[in-house]
Structures are given as C-alpha cells and as structure tokens.
Design a protein around this motif. Structure first.
Motif, short mmCIF file in Angstrom:
data_model
loop_
_atom_site.label_atom_id
_atom_site.label_comp_id
_atom_site.label_asym_id
_atom_site.label_seq_id
_atom_site.Cartn_x
_atom_site.Cartn_y
_atom_site.Cartn_z
N GLU A 1 0.84 -1.20 0.00
CA GLU A 1 0.00 0.00 0.00
C GLU A 1 0.87 1.25 0.00
O GLU A 1 0.58 2.22 -0.72
CB GLU A 1 -0.92 0.00 1.21
N LEU A 2 1.94 1.23 0.77
CA LEU A 2 2.87 2.37 0.79
C LEU A 2 3.48 2.58 -0.59
O LEU A 2 3.57 3.72 -1.06
CB LEU A 2 3.97 2.12 1.82
N PHE A 3 3.90 1.51 -1.23
CA PHE A 3 4.50 1.64 -2.56
C PHE A 3 3.52 2.29 -3.54
O PHE A 3 3.90 3.16 -4.32
CB PHE A 3 4.92 0.27 -3.09
N THR A 4 2.25 1.86 -3.51
CA THR A 4 1.28 2.42 -4.45
C THR A 4 0.97 3.88 -4.15
O THR A 4 0.50 4.61 -5.03
CB THR A 4 -0.03 1.61 -4.43
N ALA A 5 1.24 4.32 -2.92
CA ALA A 5 1.02 5.72 -2.55
C ALA A 5 2.25 6.58 -2.81
O ALA A 5 2.24 7.78 -2.49
CB ALA A 5 0.62 5.82 -1.08
N GLY A 6 3.30 6.00 -3.37
CA GLY A 6 4.47 6.77 -3.73
C GLY A 6 5.62 6.70 -2.75
O GLY A 6 6.62 7.42 -2.91
N ILE A 7 5.52 5.85 -1.73
CA ILE A 7 6.60 5.70 -0.75
C ILE A 7 7.63 4.73 -1.31
O ILE A 7 7.28 3.68 -1.87
CB ILE A 7 6.05 5.19 0.59
N ASN A 8 8.93 5.05 -1.11
CA ASN A 8 9.97 4.18 -1.67
C ASN A 8 11.18 4.03 -0.74
O ASN A 8 12.25 3.59 -1.19
CB ASN A 8 10.42 4.69 -3.04
N HIS A 9 11.05 4.42 0.51
CA HIS A 9 12.18 4.34 1.46
C HIS A 9 11.59 3.94 2.81
O HIS A 9 11.35 4.77 3.68
CB HIS A 9 12.87 5.70 1.53
N VAL A 10 11.38 2.62 2.98
CA VAL A 10 10.66 2.09 4.14
C VAL A 10 11.57 2.05 5.37
O VAL A 10 12.71 1.57 5.31
CB VAL A 10 10.12 0.68 3.83
N PHE A 11 11.04 2.55 6.48
CA PHE A 11 11.68 2.42 7.79
C PHE A 11 10.78 1.56 8.67
O PHE A 11 9.66 1.96 8.99
CB PHE A 11 11.86 3.79 8.46
N TYR A 12 11.28 0.39 9.05
CA TYR A 12 10.49 -0.47 9.93
C TYR A 12 10.38 0.18 11.32
O TYR A 12 11.31 0.78 11.83
CB TYR A 12 11.16 -1.82 10.11
N HIS A 13 9.24 -0.03 11.93
CA HIS A 13 9.01 0.45 13.30
C HIS A 13 8.69 -0.78 14.15
O HIS A 13 7.53 -1.15 14.30
CB HIS A 13 7.81 1.41 13.29
N GLY A 14 9.76 -1.40 14.71
CA GLY A 14 11.15 -1.15 14.49
C GLY A 14 11.93 -2.19 15.29
O GLY A 14 11.47 -3.30 15.53
N THR A 15 13.09 -1.80 15.73
CA THR A 15 13.95 -2.67 16.52
C THR A 15 14.41 -1.93 17.78
O THR A 15 14.46 -0.71 17.80
CB THR A 15 15.19 -3.11 15.73
N THR A 16 14.75 -2.69 18.79
CA THR A 16 15.19 -2.12 20.06
C THR A 16 16.57 -2.66 20.41
O THR A 16 16.79 -3.87 20.36
CB THR A 16 14.21 -2.48 21.19
N TYR A 17 17.48 -1.74 20.71
CA TYR A 17 18.79 -2.17 21.21
C TYR A 17 18.56 -3.04 22.44
O TYR A 17 17.80 -2.68 23.35
CB TYR A 17 19.64 -0.96 21.57
N SER A 18 19.22 -4.19 22.46
CA SER A 18 19.11 -5.09 23.60
C SER A 18 20.46 -5.75 23.81
O SER A 18 21.05 -6.27 22.85
CB SER A 18 18.05 -6.16 23.33
N PRO A 19 20.99 -5.73 25.03
CA PRO A 19 22.28 -6.37 25.28
C PRO A 19 22.26 -7.83 24.85
O PRO A 19 21.26 -8.54 25.04
CB PRO A 19 22.45 -6.24 26.79
N GLU A 20 23.36 -8.28 24.29
CA GLU A 20 23.44 -9.65 23.80
C GLU A 20 23.18 -10.66 24.91
O GLU A 20 22.68 -11.76 24.66
CB GLU A 20 24.80 -9.89 23.15
N ARG A 21 23.53 -10.31 26.15
CA ARG A 21 23.37 -11.27 27.25
C ARG A 21 21.93 -11.38 27.73
O ARG A 21 21.59 -12.28 28.50
CB ARG A 21 24.26 -10.88 28.43
N GLU A 22 21.07 -10.46 27.31
CA GLU A 22 19.66 -10.52 27.72
C GLU A 22 18.98 -11.69 27.01
O GLU A 22 19.15 -11.90 25.81
CB GLU A 22 18.93 -9.23 27.36
N GLY A 23 18.21 -12.45 27.73
CA GLY A 23 17.49 -13.55 27.12
C GLY A 23 16.26 -13.08 26.38
O GLY A 23 15.93 -11.89 26.34
N PHE A 24 15.54 -14.04 25.80
CA PHE A 24 14.30 -13.76 25.11
C PHE A 24 13.27 -13.18 26.10
O PHE A 24 13.19 -13.65 27.23
CB PHE A 24 13.75 -15.05 24.49
N PRO A 25 12.49 -12.15 25.75
CA PRO A 25 12.44 -11.51 24.44
C PRO A 25 13.36 -10.30 24.31
O PRO A 25 13.28 -9.60 23.30
CB PRO A 25 10.98 -11.07 24.35
N GLY A 26 14.19 -10.04 25.31
CA GLY A 26 15.08 -8.88 25.26
C GLY A 26 14.34 -7.60 25.57
O GLY A 26 13.21 -7.59 26.06
#
Length: 840
Positions: free
Chosen positions: A354-379
């Motif tokens: 839908e974004l593409f058909t509306a003229g969007i061409n640079h997608v930013f996912y919302h999103g990711t969260t910095y999480s220390p590698e030692r943190e278990g699931f789900p971080g």
C-alpha cells in the motif's frame, strides 16, 4: 526485458553486499531505540552485523526512556560518551554498508533541557474578550536521560536556533556524523500562540487580531468569525513553516545532514512542510482493512481510537517529493500493526505494498530495540513497535521480506512520477469547516484522516480519483507558484508534469491563488473546477471590496476555453488527455512511473478479492510484461492491435508485480491457470524440530488442524515443526508440468521440499509455490517446515518470568495501551492448516 533487469539487480545486490562500503537506500531501514542510551560498543557492533546480514540498509537511532537496573549504564544524551558510541555506530555502519540517521533530540516532539520558559510551547485562550496566555507545560514524551525538558514553541522566532545550539556544540566535536536528522510527527498539543503572534498577525493579515478575539470562540458559523479563524490558522501555518521547519532544515544542511521530516499532525499545510525536507516521511500506523482472503486483523486494534492507514494521507508526502524532485519518500512502517508477539510477515507485506502504491519508496520499519546480547528472550522491547529485531519470531525469514522491499524500492527510487492530474488542496476550506464547528487549532494527523480529509469535498474527490484509476498528486497554494506551462498546455513544476489542474468543489480561495490560476490559464494550462467555482475570497481585511474584485476575476477566468466547470469529470479529464487506468476498475491498486526516456513502469498490488486473472488494458495501450519481484520471472502475453493492446494479468489476492514494456519478451509461465486442482490428503507425520519451551511429542494427523490442539504443552510452543506426507498423482506427471503447490492457511511461514528438491519459502499470502519439475507419478514425498509466532510461548513466559517487563515511562503496554498481560491470551492457531492442493 524486465526479467533481465531484475537479474541484473540481483547481481548488483550481491555486489553491494560484498562491497559493504556502499550505502543502500533501496534496502529497508529500521528505527532503532536506544533505551536509556545504556549501550555498549560491543553490543552495537553485534546488532549492526545482524542488521546487515538480514538485509537492512540502515538504522535510525532514537534515544528513549530507560531500563530498570541499568541506570548506571545510561549515557546522557549528547554527552561525550554518548557522542563516542554514536560515532562508533556511524563508523561500524560504514564498514557494514549501513546508513545511520538520528533524531534531533530524544523522544518527541522537539524539546529538552535547553528549552526555557520563554521558548517553551504556549497556549492562548480568550477570556472576556482578552488573550490569556500560559505555558502548555508539555514535556518531551518518552525522553531519554539527558533529553528531558519542556517542548519547544514551534512558532517562536528564536526558539529553533536556541534549541539547536546544543547540537552545534555537540557536533563540533564529532568526527563521524549520521546521514540524516529526523523530526518526528508534530505533537505540540495545545500550542497555538507565541510572544509576537499578535504583531505578526497584524503584519500579515492587515488588521488587529486582538480586537477580534471574541470571534475565535464563536460557534454560530458567523461569516466574519469564519474568516478570522481562517486568518488565524493561516498565520500559525506560516510561522510553523518559516520559524520551525525551514530553520531546522537549513541548520541540518549547513552541518552536512539531510533531513527526514514527518510534517503530519501539524496545523500547517502538509504539502509545504513536507517539501522543506530532503526526505518527506509519512507514517503507516495500525492495520488497513484489506479484503485479502486469509489476512488477519488483530481484533483488539481499535479503529475508533487509532483509525487506519490511508494512502491519500501518504500521498501528501509523495506529492511534495514529486513536485520538488526529491528521489526518496520514507515511511514509519508497521507501528502497532498487531499486538506484541503476534505480527506475521504475511501481515506486513500488504501494508508495504500500500505504501509503494502511494508513492513511498524508502521504508523504515518500526522497528527494533537495542538489547544487550546477554539478555534472554524476548530482550528489551519498545512499547509500540512491531519487533523486527533478532528476538523476533520471524527473524530467520526477515531477509525474504527485506529482499522483496529492496528489489521493489530499487525500481521505484530509480524512476520518476508519471501522474496526469494535479489536485489543489483547499486547506482554507478545511480551516473554515473547523471554524464553523467552534473547534480550536486543527491538526492534520495521519490516524483519523476522516476528521480532516475524507469528509471534505477534496477528500471525496481524491478518494474517487484513487478508486477510479487516475494518477494524481496534490498541490498547495504556495506550490502553484513554481509551475510553468509548456506549449501543449502541460503544467511543469520543473520536476514533474501534469495534463490537468483540478480544483475540488471549494468555497474559500485566497486571491493570491486566484492570481496564480489566472497566470497558468493565460499560458494555456488546462484547469477543471469540479462542479462549481469557489465563492469566497479569504482574508477578513477589507473583505467586501476584495470580494467583488475576486468574483469578477473568477468569472472572467471561467470563460477561457481551457478552463471548465465540470459536471462530467470523466469526460472533461479524458478531453484533456488524462488516462483512466483499467487496473483500478479490476480492483487492483497501482502506481504509474516512468524510467529513462519515458518508459512506463507500473507497480501493481492486489489488495482485494475481486481479481485473480484476466485481460487488462494498461495506460494508452502497448505491449507490457508482468514481472514478479519475488521470483524474478517475467511473463509476456498480449493481444490486440497497436494502441489498444491488452495484457493477460495473473495476480492473486495478496500478490504484487511490476509492469513495463519491452520489444523482445517471451512467455515464461509459472502456474497454469486451468482452474483444476488435486487435494493432497492422507496421513501427515508431524515432528517438532526446535523451539520453546520444549518440543512436543510427534503426532500423526489425518486432518490438518492447529498444533495447539495437541497435548504435551503444544499450546505454548513457539518454533518450527515439520509436516511430511507421501502421495501419488492421479495421472501422468506431464499433466502437472506447470503446477503449483497451494498450502492454504499457513501459520506463519513454510519452507517446502518436494522429493528432496527445495521449492522455496512461502511467507506471504497466497502461500503458493511453483513446483517445477519436482513431481513424479508415484511416491511423492512432501516436507513442509512451519514456523509459528511467539505469542503462544509468551502466554507461558508471562506466567513464569514476567520480570522482562522492566522499562521506565510507559513500560510495556498492549495494543489497547493497557498493561501488557499475555497470560490472558487464547492460543493462536499454529502450523499448517491447509487445505494443501496442487494447482494445474
């Protein structure tokens, strides 16, 4: 041929992966929340390496509220240590081919410790005919350590320069800098005044507002009150543009940054504000209501509370980019698409289409969260995101979505707009509508577009154009000034051309805009007024005298041969050479662009359930190829004489493709369209391969149902299981030469092998894969590995170990903004639900 082009793009993508120094804007980027900025260089590097490996093109750093227990690790925003890890991020990003953007602040909106009471947001109310001005008291929302403070007054003449001085000081010491500065959606609630507002109003509107203040409270629809309220909004819009958007953009460019700007939510003209930025950015919040069979919508998502994404709102950003020649148009994508741990890749793809058909061409996912590698699931998790990070249940298969986005955006970014109609945005009518309702400042947000767009004649007209197959952009009063007229009457902005300027049914029009219409019409531009001419000139100063002159000029304008008041819009647009695309009439959504020397390019998405295949005329005719951006296969099947050719288009609900022209194409069928099918039934062997909390026992199934109905804690299982069945064909294998495997309902991703041959991964609707030459007459062995969501495991995890919810501020909430509690959830269907068929 487009197949060759796509193959070349694949080679180029592989080359770009090996040549990691090269920045990619065609790959999707992601918001990256730094919770409390409690980050380390080692973990930053580890996560950037994951992002690069998964096919992302960049990250957007957003410092946000902190994590309990990590207070001592928090790095104050813009402090020396914070700048050091930011520079490390940029340097590592360059090594890995990842771009880095950052917000000019923390949380949202702009504000912080260097915003004083003088430059903080102000609110004015009218009491006994006099202005009562008070601070709004609003503070930065979700602020990170070091970013706390009052929200900036967006109309203050000195506010932005004072606010940015803090960044001047910080970045004077930085050797490595991000690509872009970012300004989030306008959320300066109740801000409607600044210290010199009355003076500026007098200068701009040519009368004293203080003497008319009681009219701002009028709710009777008084004509003068409406004009005063329009003037009031006009002044706010101008100050926002001149004192907030432009100074921030100028500062960013002077410091070597490009800008990404979310203008929506503001009281200004979105088209003018978006145009200021190098990369205008819209927002896709929540889930659209696509009529795609099998597509789920989270039942807890409230349309009344949040609204739904709307392509017409998105087109404000892409229109501004098209008119001003900006290559990139971005979107905050996937916000609250569904509840935590419940989002599938099959839900994400149609939102991106839908974004593409509306003229969007640079997608930013919302999103990711910095999480220390030692943190278990789900971080560590942000409260409102779809989790695109390494703890997501679709992390293994995210590269498939990323590859799709990359290939699509590569074509969309390297082509130009090809829209026929320029639709005037009558914002003064919007302000008048708000004025007559007795409301305050009107904010043009992307959530409830019904409140400011769809209910107006402009919105109804735009929705009609969208549904009936017209390619169009929006234009503001200010933007009209940049247009010239070519010899054939075509309007040219210097970056895009249009065959017709369409004025919606409008009541109010500024005299400056009427002068621009006069200028363009005199030069031969084709102008169409929908149903009626505007009636009232804006501006309360000397309104009576100006109204008479306005009416006279408008009457003369309407008598020109190239100007029409239309009662038959289809006929009048066609007379001006405007193309009505048949694609929309078939229930398909599209965007039309052009490559190189005018070679047409269409991106087409089937976001409904009224089309599967058929003959379609594209544009004015011509021979077109259908190319699948997922498989890279291009098909060519046309009929008809030159100028009236039709293409045979096969596009099932949920699918998308590109259409372009070529002189030497040939058929390359993937799936037969005979409509026949063979049901694969029998005894299925089910074995659980890996996942949490433990592997359930194997099972034998005669019917495909959710594995949550099995015993041995399968209702809590999140992970991967393999389905295996042996079957014979009811005829010779040659009959199935062009067959495809339809998996039916898959929860959520399926990797498929047939007789040991890898058929691929089905991760979006429809879950169909071509079989190729893998079939044999007898003893076919079908193996399907299915990965489900993490929601079912979280039902158990939230009972046993709820301590992962340890964040300050809003902590973790569900999609209704209530305290997150997965223990109340019912098991979500998981596995291969079928029915499984061979289509041939």
């Amino acid at each position: 041929m487009l197949r060759i082009l796509l193959a070349a793009l694949l080679i180029f993508a592989q080359f770009a992966q090996s040549n990691a120094q090269k920045l990619s804007t065609s790959k999707p980027w992601t918001y990256w929340w730094w919770m409390g900025s409690a980050v380390t260089k080692a973990d930053i590097t580890a996560q950037l390496e994951y992002f690069s490996k998964s096919g992302l093109g960049g990250v957007h750093i957003i410092p946000i509220y902190g994590v309990k227990g990590y207070e001592k690790a928090a790095l104050p925003f813009l402090g020396n240590q914070w700048l050091e890890v930011m520079q490390h991020t940029v340097s590592e990003g360059k090594r890995l081919g990842l771009g880095v953007d950052m917000t000019t602040g923390t949380g949202w909106p702009f504000g912080g410790p260097n915003v004083t009471a003088v430059t903080a947001a102000q609110n004015m109310t009218v009491v006994d005919g006099k202005p009562v001005v008070k601070p709004t008291g609003q503070k930065v929302k979700r602020a990170a350590p070091g970013g706390e403070g009052l929200v900036l007054d967006p109309f203050n003449a000195d506010g932005m320069s004072q606010y940015l001085s803090r960044f001047d000081s910080a970045f004077s010491k930085a050797s490595a800098k991000p690509r872009a500065m970012y300004n989030d959606s306008y959320e300066a609630y109740s801000a409607n005044w600044t210290k010199d507002f009355a003076k500026e109003f007098q200068s701009r509107r040519k009368y004293d507002l203080l003497g008319k203040l009681p009219l701002l409270n009028d709710s009777t629809g008084n004509a003068e009150a409406t004009l005063v309220k329009i003037d009031y909004h006009q002044t706010l819009a101008e100050l926002l543009l001149e004192r907030y958007a432009k100074p921030w953009t100028d500062w960013s460019r002077a410091h070597g940054f490009v800008t990404r700007y979310q203008a929506h939510g503001s009281p200004g003209n979105l088209l003018d504000l978006y145009e200021v930025a190098d990369i205008p950015e819209t927002e896709s919040f929540g889930t659209s209501r696509f009529n795609i069979p099998g597509l789920r919508v989270d039942p807890d998502y409230s349309i009344d509370q949040f609204g739904t994404p709307n392509p017409l709102a998105m087109k404000f950003a892409s229109s501004a980019a098209n008119l001003s020649g900006k290559k990139l148009v971005s979107s905050e994508t996937g916000t609250w698409l569904a509840n935590h741990f419940k989002v599938s890749l099959s839900q994400i793809k149609p939102q991106i289409d839908e974004l593409f058909t509306a003229g969007i061409n640079h997608v930013f996912y919302h999103g990711t969260t910095y999480s220390p590698e030692r943190e278990g699931f789900p971080g560590w998790l942000f409260y409102a995101s779809t989790n695109f990070g390494k703890t997501s249940h679709f992390a293994e298969h995210l590269p498939l979505l990323n590859r799709y986005v990359d290939l699509c955006q590569r074509l969309l970014q390297n082509s130009k707009p090809d829209n026929d109609v320029l639709v005037y945005f009558p914002i003064h009518d919007l302000w008048a509508t708000k004025a007559k309702s007795g409301g305050g400042v009107h904010l043009l947000e992307v959530h409830h577009v019904d409140r400011w767009l769809l209910d107006l004649p402009f919105g109804k007209l735009s929705e009609r154009l969208w549904k009936e197959g017209y390619a169009f952009d929006f234009v503001s009063d200010l933007q009209l000034k940049k247009f010239t007229v070519e010899a054939n009457g075509v309007l040219n902005s210097g970056n895009a051309t249009y065959k017709t300027l369409l004025i919606p049914s409008t009541t109010y029009l500024p005299e400056e805009t009427l002068k621009e219409l006069q200028r363009l019409a005199s030069a031969g531009a084709k102008i169409v007024f929908d149903q009626k001419l505007p009636a009232t000139v804006t501006g309360n100063a000397n309104h009576g005298g100006r109204q008479q002159a306005f009416s006279e000029v408008l009457t003369r304008l309407s008598k020109l041969k190239n100007v029409k008041v239309s009662m038959d819009l289809h006929a009048d647009l066609a007379a001006n050479g405007v193309v009505q695309e048949q694609l929309a009439g078939k229930g398909l959504t599209f965007i039309r662009k052009k490559q190189g020397e005018g070679i047409p390019l269409y991106f087409v998405a089937n976001l409904g359930n009224t089309f599967s295949e058929g003959w379609v005329k594209v544009g004015k005719g011509g021979q077109f190829f259908q190319s699948d951006p997922l498989s890279g296969v291009s098909t060519f099947k046309t009929r008809g004489s030159k100028g009236s050719e039709e293409i045979f288009l096969r596009l099932l609900p949920g699918e998308s493709c590109f259409l372009t022209t070529s002189a030497d194409g040939r058929d390359a069928p993937v799936v037969s369209s005979s409509g026949k099918h063979f049901d694969i039934k029998g005894e299925w062997e089910l074995a659980f391969l890996n996942g949490k909390p433990k592997l359930p026992a194997p099972a034998q199934l005669t019917e495909l149902t959710s594995w949550t109905a099995l015993p041995d804690s399968a209702a809590y299982f999140s992970g991967k299981a393999r389905y295996r069945i042996t079957f014979d064909l009811p005829g010779p294998a040659a009959t199935y030469a062009n067959a495809a495997l339809d998996l039916g309902d898959v929860r959520e991703v399926a990797s498929v092998k047939l007789n040991g041959k890898d058929l691929g991964v089905a991760w979006h609707i429809p879950f169909i894969l071509p079989v190729g030459n893998a079939l044999k007459s007898k003893g076919n062995v079908l193996e399907i590995e299915v990965t489900n969501l993490s929601a079912n495991y979280m039902r158990l995890r939230d009972q046993q170990q709820p301590d992962w919810k340890k964040f300050y501020d809003i902590n973790i909430v569900d999609i209704t903004y209530k305290k997150f509690d997965a223990t109340r959830w019912q098991p979500m269907p998981s596995g291969l639900l079928g029915p499984v068929k061979l289509l041939y």
